[in-house]
Design a protein around this motif. Structure first.
Motif, PDB file in Angstrom:
ATOM      1  N   GLN A 181     -69.015 -17.668 -15.825  1.00  0.00           N
ATOM      2  CA  GLN A 181     -68.871 -19.120 -15.192  1.00  0.00           C
ATOM      3  C   GLN A 181     -67.937 -19.896 -15.873  1.00  0.00           C
ATOM      4  O   GLN A 181     -67.178 -20.672 -15.350  1.00  0.00           O
ATOM      5  N   LEU A 182     -68.309 -20.090 -17.196  1.00  0.00           N
ATOM      6  CA  LEU A 182     -67.123 -20.650 -18.005  1.00  0.00           C
ATOM      7  C   LEU A 182     -65.920 -20.336 -18.003  1.00  0.00           C
ATOM      8  O   LEU A 182     -64.741 -20.965 -18.130  1.00  0.00           O
ATOM      9  N   GLY A 183     -65.665 -18.937 -17.866  1.00  0.00           N
ATOM     10  CA  GLY A 183     -64.397 -18.298 -17.931  1.00  0.00           C
ATOM     11  C   GLY A 183     -63.560 -18.549 -16.729  1.00  0.00           C
ATOM     12  O   GLY A 183     -62.546 -18.463 -16.578  1.00  0.00           O
ATOM     13  N   GLU A 184     -64.224 -19.214 -15.706  1.00  0.00           N
ATOM     14  CA  GLU A 184     -63.691 -19.503 -14.424  1.00  0.00           C
ATOM     15  C   GLU A 184     -63.089 -21.068 -14.418  1.00  0.00           C
ATOM     16  O   GLU A 184     -62.324 -21.350 -13.377  1.00  0.00           O
ATOM     17  N   VAL A 185     -63.346 -21.848 -15.750  1.00  0.00           N
ATOM     18  CA  VAL A 185     -62.986 -23.203 -15.747  1.00  0.00           C
ATOM     19  C   VAL A 185     -61.334 -23.053 -16.040  1.00  0.00           C
ATOM     20  O   VAL A 185     -60.883 -22.374 -16.928  1.00  0.00           O
ATOM     21  N   ASP A 186     -60.589 -24.013 -15.283  1.00  0.00           N
ATOM     22  CA  ASP A 186     -59.178 -24.064 -15.438  1.00  0.00           C
ATOM     23  C   ASP A 186     -59.045 -24.963 -16.702  1.00  0.00           C
ATOM     24  O   ASP A 186     -59.098 -26.064 -16.845  1.00  0.00           O
TER      25      ASP A 186
END
Length: 95
Positions: A40-45
């Motif tokens: 989920q953190l990897g999806e943050v722009d």
């Protein structure tokens, strides 16, 4: 990405940690939750976010790089049991 009980046992083995079957069963959902948060953190722009080394601006307060004896010799020697000629006096140990 997710882990199964075999992966948890392998990780425990590599870390040389003894785990029971009950502990493995408890760790599998915990590790999967952690991996889910990481995904989920990897999806943050973050492409418009500048890299930073601290949360708040921080500058180190450095003193000048000057060699000195501290000018506290008398204060240091005031606590010495036997000061002699500006040095620590020690008992003679070699005849």
């Amino acid at each position: 990405m997710s882990v199964d009980s075999a992966t948890v046992r392998k990780i425990a083995s590599l870390a040389r940690i003894a785990v029971t079957d009950d502990q493995v069963a408890a760790m599998v959902p915990e590790l999967n939750n952690i991996l889910g948060w990481i995904e989920q953190l990897g999806e943050v722009d973050t492409k418009d976010v500048a890299p930073m080394t601290a949360v708040i601006p921080n500058t180190l307060r450095l003193r000048d790089d000057i060699v000195s004896d501290g000018n506290v010799r008398d204060a240091v020697l005031a606590n010495a049991p036997a000061p002699e000629h500006g040095f620590f006096g020690v008992p003679k140990v070699i005849e």
